[in-house]
Design an enzyme around this catalytic site. Structure first.
Site, PDB file in Angstrom:
ATOM      1  N   MET A 154      43.118  59.000   4.701  1.00 40.71           N
ATOM      2  CA  MET A 154      44.173  59.789   4.083  1.00 40.71           C
ATOM      3  C   MET A 154      45.504  59.452   4.740  1.00 40.71           C
ATOM      4  O   MET A 154      45.694  59.716   5.931  1.00 40.71           O
ATOM      5  CB  MET A 154      43.878  61.284   4.245  1.00 40.71           C
ATOM      6  N   ILE A 168      38.260  63.722  10.791  1.00 43.85           N
ATOM      7  CA  ILE A 168      38.690  62.931  11.946  1.00 43.85           C
ATOM      8  C   ILE A 168      40.212  62.912  12.020  1.00 43.85           C
ATOM      9  O   ILE A 168      40.887  62.542  11.052  1.00 43.85           O
ATOM     10  CB  ILE A 168      38.149  61.488  11.848  1.00 43.85           C
ATOM     11  N   GLY A 175      47.987  62.576   8.283  1.00 42.74           N
ATOM     12  CA  GLY A 175      47.352  61.258   8.376  1.00 42.74           C
ATOM     13  C   GLY A 175      46.023  61.326   9.085  1.00 42.74           C
ATOM     14  O   GLY A 175      45.971  61.654  10.258  1.00 42.74           O
ATOM     15  N   SER A 176      44.940  61.020   8.406  1.00 45.26           N
ATOM     16  CA  SER A 176      43.628  61.247   8.984  1.00 45.26           C
ATOM     17  C   SER A 176      42.537  60.553   8.180  1.00 45.26           C
ATOM     18  O   SER A 176      42.814  59.707   7.337  1.00 45.26           O
ATOM     19  CB  SER A 176      43.372  62.756   9.073  1.00 45.26           C
ATOM     20  N   ARG A 177      41.285  60.954   8.433  1.00 50.30           N
ATOM     21  CA  ARG A 177      40.143  60.260   7.849  1.00 50.30           C
ATOM     22  C   ARG A 177      38.967  61.228   7.698  1.00 50.30           C
ATOM     23  O   ARG A 177      38.797  62.149   8.498  1.00 50.30           O
ATOM     24  CB  ARG A 177      39.772  59.112   8.778  1.00 50.30           C
TER      25      ARG A 177
END
Length: 210
Positions: A92, A150, A180-182
């Site tokens: 993301m 995450i 901002g991530s996953r």
């Protein structure tokens, strides 16, 4: 077809929005005032929580996040399955919606939070080394999925609403990650995939079938 009814902006965004607006009212410098108002506008955009039309059928797995698919592989899942299973990773960016959704109808069996680093979330080692929260879900047929939130290089806060023993409908909000991530999805059952590498995907879209 389920149409989600949600707040327009995630509640976690209001302190950011308010602080930037208040700051803009207190400063006299025009450039700084414009910067703070711009930051407030971006916070509104970042914490947006758009309405989604969720189509769900038995044994579907829906995407828990908006973003880009950056990994489809077999990988070791260390929190619950403790074995090599099917894995899908969604990155993301700061421009994607950061609300996370339940992948199917079922129940949350367990939750594990793990402190860690803040490596860029589009890198594979982020799955091992970054701050994360893992949720174990079970659907109506007893099939299990692990969803791992995450944190990334900018994201410094994982928010998880769902708790063990909570029942969820497909597409229910389970949390969010800031800036901002996953999200990694692990399945101990073979997934009949409906997605491919580098595909842009929305939360609630079909990933595959168990």
């Amino acid at each position: 077809m389920k149409t989600t009814k949600k707040d327009i902006i995630a509640k976690e965004g209001y302190p950011f929005i308010a602080s930037f607006v208040i700051g803009s009212l207190l400063v006299k410098n025009k450039f700084l005032k414009a910067t703070l108002l711009g930051a407030s506008a971006f916070s509104v955009y970042f914490f947006r929580n758009p309405k989604k039309n969720i189509h769900y059928e038995k044994n579907m797995v829906l995407s828990p996040a908006d973003g880009t698919i950056v990994d489809i592989s077999n990988a070791y899942e260390r929190f619950f399955f403790k074995s090599e299973v099917n894995k899908i990773s969604i990155f993301m960016s700061v421009f994607d919606v950061h609300i996370n959704l339940a992948p199917f109808k079922g129940v949350c069996l367990d939750k594990i939070y793990n402190k860690g680093l803040f490596i860029s979330a589009n890198k594979p080692k982020a799955s091992l080394e970054n701050e994360q929260c893992a949720l174990l879900f079970e659907n109506e047929d007893g099939k299990k999925i692990v969803v791992v939130q995450i944190a990334g290089i900018i994201a410094r806060r994982i928010v998880t609403y769902t708790k063990p023993n909570d029942k969820v409908e497909a597409g229910d909000i389970i949390g969010l990650i800031r800036f901002g991530s996953r999200v990694d999805i692990y399945s101990e059952n073979e997934l009949n995939l409906a997605v491919h590498m580098n595909q842009k995907i929305k939360g609630g879209d079909l990933i595959g079938y168990l």
